[in-house]
Enzyme design. Sequence first.
Site, PDB file in Angstrom:
ATOM      1  N   HIS A  61       0.817   6.617   2.620  1.00 57.36           N
ATOM      2  CA  HIS A  61       1.018   5.278   1.896  1.00 57.36           C
ATOM      3  C   HIS A  61       2.204   4.971   1.062  1.00 57.36           C
ATOM      4  O   HIS A  61       2.575   5.961   0.339  1.00 57.36           O
ATOM      5  CB  HIS A  61      -0.352   5.389   1.155  1.00 57.36           C
ATOM      6  CG  HIS A  61      -1.542   5.512   1.868  1.00 57.36           C
ATOM      7  ND1 HIS A  61      -2.117   6.965   2.007  1.00 57.36           N
ATOM      8  CD2 HIS A  61      -2.374   4.942   2.630  1.00 57.36           C
ATOM      9  CE1 HIS A  61      -3.213   6.700   2.689  1.00 57.36           C
ATOM     10  NE2 HIS A  61      -3.139   5.719   3.182  1.00 57.36           N
TER      11      HIS A  61
ATOM     12  N   ASP B   1       2.388   9.002  -0.858  1.00 59.81           N
ATOM     13  CA  ASP B   1       1.960  10.190  -0.149  1.00 59.81           C
ATOM     14  C   ASP B   1       2.464  10.336   1.249  1.00 59.81           C
ATOM     15  O   ASP B   1       3.160   9.251   1.512  1.00 59.81           O
ATOM     16  CB  ASP B   1       0.285  10.470  -0.281  1.00 59.81           C
ATOM     17  CG  ASP B   1      -0.507   9.435   0.490  1.00 59.81           C
ATOM     18  OD1 ASP B   1       0.059   8.661   1.322  1.00 59.81           O
ATOM     19  OD2 ASP B   1      -1.608   9.534   0.122  1.00 59.81           O
TER      20      ASP B   1
ATOM     21  N   SER C  64      -6.854   1.617   4.154  1.00 56.10           N
ATOM     22  CA  SER C  64      -6.478   2.132   2.876  1.00 56.10           C
ATOM     23  C   SER C  64      -5.253   1.315   2.314  1.00 56.10           C
ATOM     24  O   SER C  64      -4.873   1.369   1.227  1.00 56.10           O
ATOM     25  CB  SER C  64      -5.948   3.509   3.156  1.00 56.10           C
ATOM     26  OG  SER C  64      -5.008   3.495   4.121  1.00 56.10           O
TER      27      SER C  64
END
Length: 359
Positions: free
Chosen positions: A336, A333, A42
Amino acid sequence: MANFLLLLLLLLLFSLWLPALPSPAATAASGRIPALIVFGDSTVDAGNNNGIKTVLKSDFRPYGRDFPGGKPTGRFCNGRLATDFIAEALGLGATVPAYLDPARSIRDFATAVCFASAGTGLDNATSDVLNVIPFWKELRYFRQYRRRLRQYLGAAAALRTIREALYIVSIGTNDFLENYFLLVTGRFKEFSVGEFEDFLVGIAGEFLTAIYRLGARKVMFTGLSPIGCLPLERTANLLRGGGCVEEYNAVAREFNGKIDAMVAELRAALPEFRLSVNGVYDLLLDMIENPSRYGFENVNEGCCGTGRFEMSYLCNDLNPHTCEDANKYVFWDAFHPTQKVNYLIAQHLFNATLVEFLK
Ligand SMILES: *[C@@H]1O[C@H](CO)[C@@H](O)[C@H](O)[C@H]1NC(C)=O
Ligand SMILES: *[C@@H]1O[C@H](CO)[C@@H](O)[C@H](O)[C@H]1NC(C)=O
């Protein structure tokens, strides 16, 4: 007086308007590196998870609210990723397209392509946890990409692109945080943490050798960041004060050291392999320890929601707690970094390594 008020109003408007972040370096180098090819998780996924059956998604607001056009794309960020900024600095476009995006074609991928999948890891067991694209499959997509590129550009030009392209591989966090330390797979019983690191480093080495054999020469492997400082890990550590989990940071440092050694061996063994590891560990830790130096005000919580645990579907527009200015946060978040951090990482990678590849 009226002028003063007007000035004040203008200043206010300007401070609300978030200027586009400039590109990390002038693009004098453009043309030398014909393509950017991205593998990983990610930290670099540009939206490959959008079309697969997993709960790990981010193709809805407020993800992407600072992305060009305010568009959620499946990037786990309020805006662009470090790889997007690097593509821009190389003159390869403002964003790296996701290989599985049905709206994109080999025309787009010929200059930049992303095979990454949020939630994946070096270990096959990691991608199984949230049913995302396993790392071996990213390699399979790359083989398919080479064939498509040959059809599109012709054999000689495709070979040149594959050889001259810059490859970035960013992976490993989930192997520890979603797999080993979460005790959801059997790995914690099978391996000591040191043995697990060796197992992962072995897989990374095989992957790097495989892309070398397929033609890659300029490859950057990013090590682990201080994974014990991610807001989600701090939340899990609340009983012990909510600080960074030093045990996890120590594992990240040890893993990075082993990656360094493996990379040095590969460089010695494989002719013309310009492989580098460029750690973001020190840079991120410095941001967390000296936030004001970078203009950050919050390093403990993510901007989205309460910032303590929200990511993916829990970070959504119904959540009333989301912060207004993500540029004041290190984390977007609970897992991340914000676009601003990604921009600083891109700058660091550019300064530290990429300039070498441009010579
Ligand atoms: C991961 O799975 C793939 C596909 O089944 C397999 O080819 C590969 O050997 C596995 N990797 C490891 C390290 O077990
Ligand atoms: C990268 O280099 C530029 C230009 O020399 C400099 O302004 C910037 O502060 C550097 N950034 C980092 C993160 O090292």
